[in-house]
Design an enzyme around this catalytic site. Structure first.
Site, short mmCIF file in Angstrom:
data_model
loop_
_atom_site.label_atom_id
_atom_site.label_comp_id
_atom_site.label_asym_id
_atom_site.label_seq_id
_atom_site.Cartn_x
_atom_site.Cartn_y
_atom_site.Cartn_z
N ASP A 169 0.83 -1.04 0.02
CA ASP A 169 -0.08 0.11 0.01
C ASP A 169 0.89 1.21 0.04
OD1 ASP A 169 -2.08 -1.82 0.33
OD2 ASP A 169 -2.60 -1.24 2.26
N ASP A 185 -13.51 -4.47 -1.12
CA ASP A 185 -13.05 -4.27 0.20
C ASP A 185 -14.41 -4.32 1.25
OD1 ASP A 185 -10.55 -3.10 -0.02
OD2 ASP A 185 -11.11 -1.51 -1.01
O1 1PR Z 1 -11.09 2.58 -4.83
O2 1PR Z 1 -10.03 2.06 -7.15
O3 1PR Z 1 -9.06 3.98 -5.93
O4 1PR Z 1 -8.64 1.70 -5.17
C1 1PR Z 1 -8.12 1.75 -3.91
C2 1PR Z 1 -7.60 0.70 -3.47
O5 1PR Z 1 -6.86 1.25 -2.34
C3 1PR Z 1 -8.39 -0.07 -3.24
O6 1PR Z 1 -7.70 -1.57 -3.45
C4 1PR Z 1 -8.31 -0.56 -1.33
O7 1PR Z 1 -8.12 -1.78 -1.14
C5 1PR Z 1 -7.01 0.09 -1.19
N1 1PR Z 1 -6.77 0.87 0.14
C6 1PR Z 1 -7.51 2.13 0.05
N2 1PR Z 1 -7.24 2.63 1.64
C7 1PR Z 1 -6.46 1.59 2.10
C8 1PR Z 1 -5.92 1.65 3.45
O8 1PR Z 1 -5.36 0.68 3.96
N3 1PR Z 1 -6.45 2.82 4.16
N4 1PR Z 1 -5.74 -0.52 1.48
C9 1PR Z 1 -6.42 0.49 1.21
C10 1PR Z 1 -6.14 -1.74 1.43
C11 1PR Z 1 -5.68 -3.77 2.08
C12 1PR Z 1 -4.79 -4.97 1.39
C13 1PR Z 1 -3.73 -5.31 2.20
C14 1PR Z 1 -4.29 -6.58 2.85
C15 1PR Z 1 -3.53 -7.62 3.40
N5 1PR Z 1 -4.99 -2.66 1.70
O9 1PR Z 1 -4.45 -4.86 0.18
O10 1PR Z 1 -2.64 -5.27 1.57
O11 1PR Z 1 -5.40 -6.40 3.77
O12 1PR Z 1 -2.81 -7.14 4.75
P1 1PR Z 1 -2.30 -7.87 5.85
O13 1PR Z 1 -1.52 -9.07 5.20
O14 1PR Z 1 -1.37 -7.04 6.33
O15 1PR Z 1 -3.41 -8.38 6.47
P2 1PR Z 1 -9.58 2.67 -5.89
#
Ligand code: 1PR
Length: 469
Positions: A153, A318
């Protein structure tokens, strides 16, 4: 490789017709299509070779190996590969023509060695008539491996530098009550530089890498040159597939110029990405599909899949649990309710019931769309893969949400990547043993160095799960 053939189920446009056979769609009755991941390519004329190399495939169409119907195609066949119950041609070679169905440039050292060998000796001949005698038999199991994906991320920290960050349930700022000093509390968690981490994961055996630009909804992606530069720099030193997500949507630049999602995706593909991942826009597209009942061809999923193929379009989901009382609940998605299993500390939901609701803008807004409706809808619109996060499990280390993964997997034919909650290598064993998911993704445990990617794969191998070591 496909353009050298006569025709393709994918398009009415004829091919060059140099190889006299058709390109057909995989049968998806018993397996996920597209065929995505690392599979073995067996040389047709060296069946005794003990350890065939694994290469990266991503496709829905193929040249099926059928020497009875197409003997002249068999003469071109260099390697075959089995996917499910189908045997197809994974590379052709004749005179100085060499073409592959897989992606050598994305197949790590094996792919680079293959290209190198061909460049050094492009004209090597294979005795043509031998091919017709060869009938490779289908094996009880294909050798498509389970994939391990490292996800980064990415966002700008308060100093304006792009960093890899990682949240707990999507909150990426350091907690005030952690062991940290008052100075770092509240700051964006910084777990390293994106390109350096990507290079590290490539050398330690990641099957794929994923960059999610998590604040992209605040910016214009085509103005976001640092993110494009990250993809470009990563693609120069990482020879496995790269997925980039965040902000893949129609946008308007600050000067009023309109940019389509397709243009945004194209910029990332040109920079070196292999797939784009669509989050919020996928939810809005399924809402539109629900209200009109028609695929009008305008969504980001449809336009990008039309231009680049569905295998290049991932939908990042999500979802978050919505708890209800099963005895009295009469609201939406009643038939998708999940009941909590036997109690243990890893199953804090014992005795509860819930459905999974989709969110947009990184979990900030919930929409009235269930995860099942979204998964089915994006498959209808042409997505090629689902990246299935769980806001409840993200960063907790409790393990993947198996109920969520099984629920989605039961409802689609496209591959699913399990994400969120990995806390130890055994969680990958659990997800591959208890679901049919094609890949497992983690962020926190890899970034913090708690578990290595090779160590994870060795644990999987010991458990009898087929991986690329
Ligand atoms: O809506 O098309 O602009 O896409 C935004 C993207 O950014 C989406 O894929 C959304 O999942 C991601 N995103 C937005 N905000 C966050 C945040 O964390 N604040 N991250 C975010 C999502 C989640 C996973 C993470 C896994 C594994 N990240 O990809 O890597 O949950 O984590 P872990 O192994 O530590 O548990 P758009």
């Amino acid at each position: 490789m496909q353009v050298l053939f006569v025709s393709s189920d994918e398009s009415p446009t004829p091919g060059l017709g140099i190889v006299p056979g058709p390109i057909q769609r995989f049968d998806c009755t018993l397996k996920s299509v597209p065929h995505i991941g690392w599979n073995a390519a067996d040389p047709l004329l060296a069946a005794a070779q003990a350890d065939p190399s694994y290469y990266y495939f991503v496709h829905s169409f193929c040249a099926k190996y059928n020497p009875d119907s197409y003997p002249d195609v068999a003469k071109w066949t260099y390697t075959t590969t089995q996917y499910g119950d189908e045997l197809f041609i994974s590379s052709i070679r004749k005179d100085n023509i060499f073409a592959t169905q897989f992606h050598p440039e994305k197949s790590g050292t094996a792919g680079l060695a293959l290209l190198d060998a061909w460049i050094r000796n492009p004209g090597s001949q294979i005795p043509l008539d031998c091919h017709l005698l060869i009938r490779p038999t289908l094996k009880p199991k294909h050798r498509l491996t389970k994939r391990i994906i490292a996800c980064m991320d990415v966002r700008a920290n308060d100093e304006g530098d792009l960093v890899v960050t990682k949240g707990d349930q999507y909150d990426v700022r350091e907690k005030v009550d952690s062991d940290l000093t008052a100075i770092t509390a509240g700051a964006v968690r910084n777990l390293g530089k994106p390109v350096a981490l990507a290079a590290r994961y490539y050398t330690s055996g990641a099957d794929e890498l994923c960059f999610l630009n998590i604040t992209s909804f605040r910016h214009s992606p085509l103005r976001d040159q640092p993110m494009l530069a990250v993809v470009r720099a990563a693609a120069e030193c990482v020879f496995v597939p790269l997925t980039i997500g965040g902000g893949i949507k129609d946008t308007i630049e600050p000067d009023g110029t309109k940019r389509s999602a397709l243009e945004v995706a194209a910029a990332y593909f040109r920079a070196g990405a292999d797939k784009v991942s669509i989050g919020s826009e996928a939810v809005y597209a399924v809402e539109r599909l629900r209200s009109t009942g028609i695929r009008d061809g305008t969504s980001a999923i449809e336009t990008i899949a039309h231009a680049y193929g569905s295998q290049a379009v991932v939908v990042s989901v999500d979802p978050r649990k919505v708890y209800v009382d099963p005895a009295t609940y009469d609201g939406p998605y009643k038939d998708e309710l999940v009941l909590g299993g036997p109690g243990s500390s890893a199953h804090p939901d014992d005795g509860k019931a819930w459905w999974y609701q989709c969110t947009v803008s990184g979990g900030r807004e919930s929409r009235l769309v269930s995860v099942v409706e979204l998964a089915r809808g994006v498959e209808t619109l042409g997505a090629g893969e689902i990246l299935l996060n769980s806001i409840d499990r993200d960063g907790t280390g409790l393990g993947f949400d198996l109920a969520l993964i099984n629920l989605v997997k039961r409802n689609v034919h496209i591959p699913v990547v399990a994400s969120s909650g990995a806390g130890k290598a055994e969680h990958f064993t659990e997800v591959f043993n208890e679901t049919d998911v094609e890949a497992g993704l983690a962020a926190g445990i890899f970034h913090r160095g708690e578990v290595g990617i090779q160590d994870t794969k060795k644990v999987l191998q010991r458990a009898g799960i087929h991986v690329r070591l």
